[in-house]
Design a protein around this motif. Structure first.
Motif, PDB file in Angstrom:
ATOM      1  N   ARG A 143      17.411   2.630 -31.170  1.00 42.74           N
ATOM      2  CA  ARG A 143      16.339   1.641 -31.275  1.00 42.74           C
ATOM      3  C   ARG A 143      14.991   2.280 -31.516  1.00 42.74           C
TER       4      ARG A 143
ATOM      5  N   ALA B 252      12.966   1.173 -38.907  1.00 45.25           N
ATOM      6  CA  ALA B 252      12.200   0.206 -38.118  1.00 45.25           C
ATOM      7  C   ALA B 252      10.959  -0.256 -38.863  1.00 45.25           C
TER       8      ALA B 252
ATOM      9  N   ASP C   6      11.666  -3.195 -41.179  1.00 50.37           N
ATOM     10  CA  ASP C   6      12.338  -4.376 -40.627  1.00 50.37           C
ATOM     11  C   ASP C   6      11.429  -5.063 -39.607  1.00 50.37           C
TER      12      ASP C   6
ATOM     13  N   TRP D 157      12.896  -5.688 -36.064  1.00 53.78           N
ATOM     14  CA  TRP D 157      13.447  -4.553 -35.322  1.00 53.78           C
ATOM     15  C   TRP D 157      13.069  -4.643 -33.845  1.00 53.78           C
TER      16      TRP D 157
ATOM     17  N   ARG E   4       8.789  -7.348 -30.467  1.00 52.30           N
ATOM     18  CA  ARG E   4       9.449  -6.106 -30.858  1.00 52.30           C
ATOM     19  C   ARG E   4      10.038  -5.354 -29.674  1.00 52.30           C
TER      20      ARG E   4
END
Length: 750
Positions: free
Chosen positions: A236, A516, A519, A522, A546
């Motif tokens: 992530r 990320a 997007d 994300w 986010r």
């Protein structure tokens, strides 16, 4: 600190040289592994290709890490007492961990638990350490050694109370600013180290005044979390938000030098993919856009585009006219709203309901009221493709992008009124439609675009267009590959399509940060917000989207809030999202700003708010801040030139309305002087900046121009002046044409 002998310096040089030899071996080995994987090409089963891509990404990332730690690979050493219980009597500390082929530890990663004494040990609490050594390097060469001797049994209690192991930090602060934040991982203090190693979960607020190392803490916390919670964060990633592009460029090399390349550094203005938001607008307009009430304004603006005409809608076809009455339209809209889908996805529900009603009407007009299911579907499809039907449906419930929605809103007084904006707000926000190539978006627009994107959702047709575009790009790649193979004489050896796929595969090994950044939806594993007091309420909504897990580190100083839309308190910012689930830590020691400068800034702090306390400075320079009154600003040129120090950096901080004039004066006086934010401001000997552009930066010398105007230029004038006065590490001066503000009356006149 005692100076090390020549023999000790040579011994450390040999050890560090061996570490670099090991680093070179690992780079060559990893490069070979990556090349071997890429040489397999894109052939094989889907699983084979997936495994190849995973290994290639792993080796590419590892190689990037190994290259990122070239400078300052090893910066310290710990010597432990025999009775301390440590596994090894001596540990070298550096940016990454290194071992030999037998897995013997050569270098300890600074984030490892065993490295904590390097930052936390003091003479009063040595943690088993007898000596802490700081290695100073230039390139791959050890140039100097500083030792902290922690076996201090001979000192009295009074002596012990004065020792905190800060000698290395104070020496570092005496150096000239380089234009980029130097990685000071080797000089993190115990107060900072405790925060850096705090638990990942929850929201941690780090409140600290100027010079307390808030940014140091933020960056090293990002590196520490990625090291300690690698499995949870590597997919992530971590997002770090800063106040302006100049600041982000200032810090951009710190994390790579700590061995981390999968962190996205961004400003709020850069957080919406595909939008460049650099247009300047009045602070009053930005303040309106930053209010939480704008969320409902955007929601109303979306609903207003779902039109419900008062009179029936007539659709004229070649053979007959179809009619949509208010009841049918209301039923369609109600059904779309009940679907709880975003506007663009709910459109399909709305359109399907109306097409069904129109098809029944058309069937009656054609005398075919009892159509079977297949014929009914064919007739509905025929109607859907009729131009008058498509035009009517698009007018009633159009596909919208966030950009279209906001442009339509801010260029139309009636739409703004319908969305709930009052007359004053409409005057502030009304704009002309964008012209081709115009930079239309401001930083305050970005959270509104994000809000609109949430309410609108994706456009289905866009997916189809993207697919068609991807197919065209694929054909173009193959054509290009064919040309390359023919030019190189390889056309008979390698297939063009396979060659194109291999090239594309190598280009798509994107880091987590790169994926990320592309997007909008994300979800990061952790978010760090620096200078967080500047974010508006709407910006916080965007940030919170986010980070669904609410794992955050928020760094700032309420006393330095300069934006009219910024934070008045941390509770007001956070309670709407994590009420009762955030904790606060204080940084109280000012390592950057000398006592002489901080005494001046502290008087301005009294204007910011009662009860606010400036951080305590730990050093003095003997340089008293000065003030010079001039007949006109043209006289400032020689003063600026006289303050330039070889190898150092000077900032001239001026009111926003004067930076152009002062910039011209500075450039005439000092060749290479720069005006405004950007890379030039970091590399120039003199940078002319507004308070906003200087926020988060530090300079050897600062000259503040027209402080009275800074005080009166915005509702947050005292905070702005406080920020301006605390950017210097050594010298501070003030140039003014009018009366000096009373709060600065103590400055030494020139």
């Amino acid at each position: 600190m005692p100076e090390s002998s020549t023999g000790e310096l040579a011994r450390e040089q040999r050890y560090v040289a061996a570490l670099y030899e090991r680093l070179d071996v690992l780079r060559e080995r990893t490069r070979g592994q990556l090349d071997a994987v890429l040489a397999q090409g894109a052939s094989g089963t889907h699983q084979n290709r997936s495994e190849r891509d995973s290994f290639a990404a792993m080796y590419a990332q590892r190689l990037a890490h190994l290259w990122a730690v070239e400078n300052g690979l090893c910066f310290g050493r710990l010597d432990f007492a025999p009775e301390s219980g440590a596994e090894e009597s001596r540990l070298y500390i550096g940016r990454i961990g290194l071992s030999d082929d037998d897995q013997h530890r050569l270098l300890i990663d600074w984030r490892a638990p065993v490295a904590q004494p390097f930052y936390r040990a003091t003479p009063a609490a040595p943690m088993g350490v007898t000596r802490r050594r700081h290695l100073h390097t230039r390139g791959r060469t050890v140039t100097a050694i500083d030792d902290d001797l922690l076996d201090l049994d001979g000192l009295t209690d009074a002596d012990l109370a004065t020792l905190n192991g800060e000698a290395a930090l104070l020496a570092a602060l005496g150096e000239k600013r380089s234009g980029r934040m130097r990685d000071i991982v080797a000089t993190i203090q115990a107060e900072q180290d405790k925060i850096i190693r705090s638990d990942l979960n929850g929201v941690l607020v780090v409140q600290g005044g100027p010079g307390t190392g808030k940014t140091v803490v933020a960056l090293h916390r990002a590196a520490y979390l990625l090291y300690t919670y690698r499995e949870r964060l590597e997919r992530r990633g971590v997002l770090i938000l800063g106040p302006n592009p100049t600041f982000m460029r200032y810090i951009e090399q710190v994390l790579p030098s700590l061995g981390e390349t999968d962190v996205l550094l961004s400003t709020v203005a850069e957080l919406y993919p595909g939008v460049t938001a650099t247009r300047e607008e009045p602070p009053e307009a930005a303040a309106v856009k930053g209010r939480i009430a704008m969320a409902e304004v955007i929601a109303r603006a979306v609903r207003e585009r779902q039109r419900m005409p008062r009179t029936p809608v007539e659709i004229k076809l070649d053979k007959f006219t179809l009619r949509l009455d208010r009841q049918t339209l209301e039923a369609a809209r109600s059904k779309a709203h009940r679907s709880r889908r975003p506007h663009n996805q709910a459109r399909a529900v709305f359109v399907r309901h109306l097409l069904t009603a129109l098809t029944r009407q058309a069937a009656r007009h054609l005398g075919r009221a009892n159509l079977d299911e297949a014929d009914f579907a064919d007739l509905r499809e025929d109607l859907r493709t009729e131009e008058p039907v498509r035009v009517a449906l698009n007018r009633l419930w159009p596909y919208l992008t966030p950009q279209q929605l906001l442009i339509g809103l801010f260029t139309d007084r009636e739409r703004m009124a319908a969305a709930g904006l009052d007359a004053r707000e409409r005057d502030l926000l009304l704009r002309e439609p964008p012209r081709a190539g115009e930079n239309w978006w401001s930083p305050a627009d970005v959270p509104l675009l994000d809000e609109a994107a949430e309410l609108l959702g994706d456009i289905d047709e866009g997916v189809l267009r993207a697919a068609r575009r991807a197919e065209r790009e694929r054909e173009e790649r193959i054509a290009y590959a064919r040309e390359v193979l023919e030019l190189t004489g390889l056309a008979g050896i390698m297939d063009a399509e396979r060659f194109a796929e291999r090239q594309q595969a190598e280009e798509t090994y994107l880091t987590t940060a790169e994926r990320a950044a592309r997007d909008r939806t994300w979800a990061f594993g952790h978010v760090i917000v620096d200078e967080a007091q500047e974010l508006s309420e709407m910006a916080w909504r965007m940030v919170m989207r986010r980070i669904p897990s609410r794992s955050m580190t928020i760094v700032g100083d309420i006393a330095q809030t300069g934006s009219a839309a910024g934070a008045a308190s941390w509770a007001r910012v956070l309670d709407p999202y994590v009420a009762g689930r955030w904790r606060e830590e204080q940084l109280s020691v000012n390592y950057r700003t000398p006592t002489e400068l901080m005494d001046v800034a502290a008087r301005v702090l009294d204007l910011v708010g009662p009860g606010l306390k400036a951080p305590e400075s730990v050093r003095q320079t003997g340089e008293r801040p000065w003030a010079l009154r001039v007949a006109s600003l043209a006289e400032a040129g020689p003063v600026i030139a006289a303050e330039v120090v070889e190898g150092g950096r000077l900032a001239v901080i001026a009111p926003a309305g004067l930076t152009g004039e002062i910039g011209a004066i500075a450039r005439a006086a000092v060749p290479g002087a720069a005006t405004g934010p950007g890379p030039a401001a970091l590399d120039a000997p003199v940078a002319v900046l507004t308070v906003t552009e200087a926020k988060g930066l530090e300079f050897d010398t600062v000259i503040v121009v027209e402080p009275g105007r800074i005080l009166s230029e915005s509702p947050r004038g005292p905070s702005d002046l406080y920020v301006a006065l605390t950017r210097a590490t050594s010298r501070l001066g003030v140039i003014h044409t009018g009366d000096l503000p009373e709060v600065l009356a103590g400055l030494e006149p020139r």
